[in-house]
Design a protein around this motif. Sequence first.
Motif, PDB file in Angstrom:
ATOM      1  N   ARG A  60     -13.383  25.954  -5.829  1.00  0.00           N
ATOM      2  CA  ARG A  60     -13.376  24.861  -6.803  1.00  0.00           C
ATOM      3  C   ARG A  60     -12.460  25.183  -7.983  1.00  0.00           C
ATOM      4  O   ARG A  60     -11.772  24.298  -8.513  1.00  0.00           O
ATOM      5  CB  ARG A  60     -14.799  24.609  -7.296  1.00  0.00           C
ATOM      6  CG  ARG A  60     -15.715  23.892  -6.322  1.00  0.00           C
ATOM      7  CD  ARG A  60     -15.472  22.394  -6.341  1.00  0.00           C
ATOM      8  NE  ARG A  60     -15.722  21.835  -7.643  1.00  0.00           N
ATOM      9  CZ  ARG A  60     -16.922  21.437  -8.084  1.00  0.00           C
ATOM     10  NH1 ARG A  60     -17.982  21.517  -7.266  1.00  0.00           N
ATOM     11  NH2 ARG A  60     -17.083  20.938  -9.290  1.00  0.00           N
ATOM     12  N   SER A 110      -9.824  22.093  -8.349  1.00  0.00           N
ATOM     13  CA  SER A 110     -10.270  21.019  -9.244  1.00  0.00           C
ATOM     14  C   SER A 110      -9.190  20.698 -10.278  1.00  0.00           C
ATOM     15  O   SER A 110      -8.659  21.602 -10.927  1.00  0.00           O
ATOM     16  CB  SER A 110     -11.565  21.422  -9.960  1.00  0.00           C
ATOM     17  OG  SER A 110     -12.596  21.655  -9.031  1.00  0.00           O
ATOM     18  N   VAL A 125     -17.874  27.463 -12.235  1.00  0.00           N
ATOM     19  CA  VAL A 125     -16.450  27.198 -12.021  1.00  0.00           C
ATOM     20  C   VAL A 125     -15.682  27.380 -13.329  1.00  0.00           C
ATOM     21  O   VAL A 125     -14.593  27.963 -13.352  1.00  0.00           O
ATOM     22  CB  VAL A 125     -16.242  25.781 -11.455  1.00  0.00           C
ATOM     23  CG1 VAL A 125     -14.757  25.428 -11.420  1.00  0.00           C
ATOM     24  CG2 VAL A 125     -16.839  25.671 -10.052  1.00  0.00           C
TER      25      VAL A 125
END
Length: 231
Positions: free
Chosen positions: A107, A111, A6
């Motif tokens: 993500r 996030s 990520v």
Amino acid sequence: MLDSAVAFTAGLIGALAQPLHSTALAIVLFTLGVRLLLLPLSVMQARGARAQALLAPKVRELRERHGRDPERLHREVSALYADRKVSPMAGCLPGLAQLPFFTVTYRAFTSSMIAGHANALLVHGLFGVPLGQQFAGAVAGFGLLSGPTLVFAGLFLLLFAVAWVTSRRTRLTMGEHVQPEALRRLMPLLPFGTLLAAAVLPLAAGIYLLVSTAWTAAERAVLYRPAPAAT
């Protein structure tokens, strides 16, 4: 390992944004790049689905003939697939292989923290709306008829158009091998789930959904054809 992937993805998008002077445009280009990278898997998936559709009439005949003997039915269907060199999972495995790529990308766009730092992708904006903004927050903070909510409205309209096209093509190309009947009714409705997702996700994720689903619609138009009528 997922966190590292990520972080790498977020860093790559940030690097793309610098020469483009737009993080939103970087998200678009990155999403197109990911879908292009996964195109061979999509081709495999389309071929598998096509092969299953061609065998659907034979499978239906076997079900009618051996429906009361599940073991015999399983043997006959397995033999049919083996004889035609078709895997029952041919239409599913390529799609499953794409999930890790989509998980990492998702993500990166949702996030709030990445590698212990604030997600820089969500700080920048599109037409003055932060990419980390959600629709409910835009309505609460700026009003229902404000500029930020109109940006979301435009996104929802585009997502609806893509979902409508995808749903219509799903109805046209869905073969008889798709069972049970409840699943056949549900599948054309699934594309509209992107509208619900975009309503609760940050704007950055909504952009990703729009680009990715538009690519999927284009793929289906090229790779999929209506299943042949049963004979």
